[in-house]
Design a protein around this motif. Structure first.
Motif, PDB file in Angstrom:
ATOM      1  N   UNK A 143       0.819  -1.217   0.000  1.00 15.37           N
ATOM      2  CA  UNK A 143       0.000   0.000   0.000  1.00 15.37           C
ATOM      3  C   UNK A 143       0.850   1.263   0.000  1.00 15.37           C
ATOM      4  N   UNK A 144       1.997   1.224   0.670  1.00 12.52           N
ATOM      5  CA  UNK A 144       2.830   2.417   0.847  1.00 12.52           C
ATOM      6  C   UNK A 144       3.995   2.516  -0.144  1.00 12.52           C
ATOM      7  N   UNK A 145       4.122   1.605  -1.102  1.00 12.99           N
ATOM      8  CA  UNK A 145       5.365   1.543  -1.874  1.00 12.99           C
ATOM      9  C   UNK A 145       5.669   2.788  -2.710  1.00 12.99           C
ATOM     10  N   UNK A 146       4.713   3.674  -2.899  1.00 12.39           N
ATOM     11  CA  UNK A 146       4.992   4.930  -3.609  1.00 12.39           C
ATOM     12  C   UNK A 146       4.976   6.133  -2.676  1.00 12.39           C
ATOM     13  N   UNK A 147       4.818   5.890  -1.397  1.00 16.11           N
ATOM     14  CA  UNK A 147       4.731   6.941  -0.387  1.00 16.11           C
ATOM     15  C   UNK A 147       6.130   7.366   0.060  1.00 16.11           C
ATOM     16  N   UNK A 148       6.274   8.607   0.422  1.00 17.90           N
ATOM     17  CA  UNK A 148       7.552   9.075   0.963  1.00 17.90           C
ATOM     18  C   UNK A 148       7.572   8.767   2.461  1.00 17.90           C
ATOM     19  N   UNK A 149       8.481   7.890   2.894  1.00 18.91           N
ATOM     20  CA  UNK A 149       8.522   7.541   4.320  1.00 18.91           C
ATOM     21  C   UNK A 149       9.210   8.626   5.131  1.00 18.91           C
ATOM     22  N   UNK A 150       8.965   8.621   6.438  1.00 22.65           N
ATOM     23  CA  UNK A 150       9.618   9.621   7.286  1.00 22.65           C
ATOM     24  C   UNK A 150      11.123   9.419   7.319  1.00 22.65           C
ATOM     25  N   UNK A 151      11.832  10.516   7.515  1.00 23.02           N
ATOM     26  CA  UNK A 151      13.294  10.475   7.640  1.00 23.02           C
ATOM     27  C   UNK A 151      13.688  11.019   8.994  1.00 23.02           C
ATOM     28  N   UNK A 152      14.397  10.318   9.790  1.00 20.94           N
ATOM     29  CA  UNK A 152      14.813   8.935   9.573  1.00 20.94           C
ATOM     30  C   UNK A 152      13.626   7.995   9.726  1.00 20.94           C
ATOM     31  N   UNK A 153      13.750   6.762   9.170  1.00 22.36           N
ATOM     32  CA  UNK A 153      12.646   5.807   9.294  1.00 22.36           C
ATOM     33  C   UNK A 153      12.366   5.511  10.773  1.00 22.36           C
ATOM     34  N   UNK A 154      11.112   5.576  11.149  1.00 23.96           N
ATOM     35  CA  UNK A 154      10.737   5.476  12.552  1.00 23.96           C
ATOM     36  C   UNK A 154      10.418   4.051  12.996  1.00 23.96           C
ATOM     37  N   UNK A 155       9.977   3.226  12.065  1.00 22.22           N
ATOM     38  CA  UNK A 155       9.524   1.882  12.421  1.00 22.22           C
ATOM     39  C   UNK A 155      10.195   0.850  11.515  1.00 22.22           C
ATOM     40  N   UNK A 156      10.055  -0.405  11.878  1.00 22.84           N
ATOM     41  CA  UNK A 156      10.528  -1.483  11.009  1.00 22.84           C
ATOM     42  C   UNK A 156       9.850  -1.382   9.642  1.00 22.84           C
ATOM     43  N   UNK A 157       8.562  -1.082   9.638  1.00 27.59           N
ATOM     44  CA  UNK A 157       7.832  -0.935   8.377  1.00 27.59           C
ATOM     45  C   UNK A 157       8.472   0.136   7.505  1.00 27.59           C
ATOM     46  N   UNK A 158       8.822   1.284   8.104  1.00 31.43           N
ATOM     47  CA  UNK A 158       9.472   2.361   7.348  1.00 31.43           C
ATOM     48  C   UNK A 158      10.828   1.906   6.797  1.00 31.43           C
ATOM     49  N   UNK A 159      11.586   1.180   7.592  1.00 31.51           N
ATOM     50  CA  UNK A 159      12.902   0.696   7.162  1.00 31.51           C
ATOM     51  C   UNK A 159      12.761  -0.270   5.982  1.00 31.51           C
ATOM     52  N   UNK A 160      11.794  -1.186   6.080  1.00 37.33           N
ATOM     53  CA  UNK A 160      11.571  -2.136   4.983  1.00 37.33           C
ATOM     54  C   UNK A 160      11.060  -1.415   3.740  1.00 37.33           C
ATOM     55  N   UNK A 161      10.205  -0.426   3.933  1.00 35.60           N
ATOM     56  CA  UNK A 161       9.693   0.354   2.808  1.00 35.60           C
ATOM     57  C   UNK A 161      10.832   1.040   2.062  1.00 35.60           C
ATOM     58  N   UNK A 162      11.776   1.616   2.793  1.00 34.98           N
ATOM     59  CA  UNK A 162      12.928   2.256   2.151  1.00 34.98           C
ATOM     60  C   UNK A 162      13.749   1.257   1.342  1.00 34.98           C
ATOM     61  N   UNK A 163      13.912   0.050   1.861  1.00 31.52           N
ATOM     62  CA  UNK A 163      14.651  -0.976   1.111  1.00 31.52           C
ATOM     63  C   UNK A 163      13.917  -1.320  -0.179  1.00 31.52           C
ATOM     64  N   UNK A 164      12.605  -1.520  -0.097  1.00 33.19           N
ATOM     65  CA  UNK A 164      11.815  -1.836  -1.287  1.00 33.19           C
ATOM     66  C   UNK A 164      11.922  -0.710  -2.312  1.00 33.19           C
ATOM     67  N   UNK A 165      11.771   0.510  -1.859  1.00 34.25           N
ATOM     68  CA  UNK A 165      11.808   1.656  -2.767  1.00 34.25           C
ATOM     69  C   UNK A 165      13.183   1.853  -3.391  1.00 34.25           C
ATOM     70  N   UNK A 166      14.218   1.540  -2.650  1.00 35.52           N
ATOM     71  CA  UNK A 166      15.582   1.694  -3.179  1.00 35.52           C
ATOM     72  C   UNK A 166      15.744   0.927  -4.483  1.00 35.52           C
ATOM     73  N   UNK A 167      15.190  -0.266  -4.559  1.00 31.92           N
ATOM     74  CA  UNK A 167      15.321  -1.080  -5.755  1.00 31.92           C
ATOM     75  C   UNK A 167      14.184  -0.822  -6.754  1.00 31.92           C
ATOM     76  N   UNK A 168      13.010  -0.523  -6.279  1.00 29.56           N
ATOM     77  CA  UNK A 168      11.894  -0.246  -7.183  1.00 29.56           C
ATOM     78  C   UNK A 168      12.169   1.022  -7.982  1.00 29.56           C
ATOM     79  N   UNK A 169      12.717   2.038  -7.348  1.00 29.07           N
ATOM     80  CA  UNK A 169      12.992   3.308  -8.022  1.00 29.07           C
ATOM     81  C   UNK A 169      14.060   3.180  -9.105  1.00 29.07           C
TER      82      UNK A 169
END
Length: 130
Positions: A102-128
């Protein structure tokens, strides 16, 4: 087929980087599944890329409403994360996998606050990149 190849490439890149979290790997495979609701033609994908580059403010406005007519491609681009999350949840995905989709195109908070945010950043790093 190109969407499937894209998701497989992201999965392989994540695994090669050492990623092991099962929800992240599942989200990598499924993050664009919502696009299957209204498959895009090649020219529609090109149109999305051009509008994102030249008129980024229009993407959100044109992405509202029904996926029909000239706005179809923009609605799919905007709403496929939510559609994909619904599909994944209905198929039995975990809440974390569903949230990442659901969040894969969302801009996560910086720094990532939760495990979900950290995983989202990893996914986006490669998706982008892909």
């Amino acid at each position: 087929a190109s969407q499937q190849a894209h998701c497989l490439r992201i999965l392989e890149m994540l695994k090669a980087s050492g990623a092991e979290h099962p929800d992240l790997l599942a989200a990598a495979l499924l993050h664009d599944i919502g696009k299957n609701r209204y498959p895009l033609r090649v020219w529609e994908r090109v149109l999305i890329v051009l509008v994102q580059a030249l008129l980024p403010g229009r993407m959100q406005a044109w992405g509202q409403g029904e996926a029909a007519g000239w706005r179809r491609a923009f609605v799919v681009a905007a709403r496929h994360p939510a559609w994909g999350a619904e599909m994944a949840r209905a198929a039995g995905s975990t809440p974390l996998t569903t949230a990442l989709i659901r969040r894969h195109q969302e801009i996560p908070p910086q720094p990532p606050l939760t495990l979900e945010d950290q995983l989202l950043l990893q996914l986006q790093q490669y998706d982008d990149r892909n």
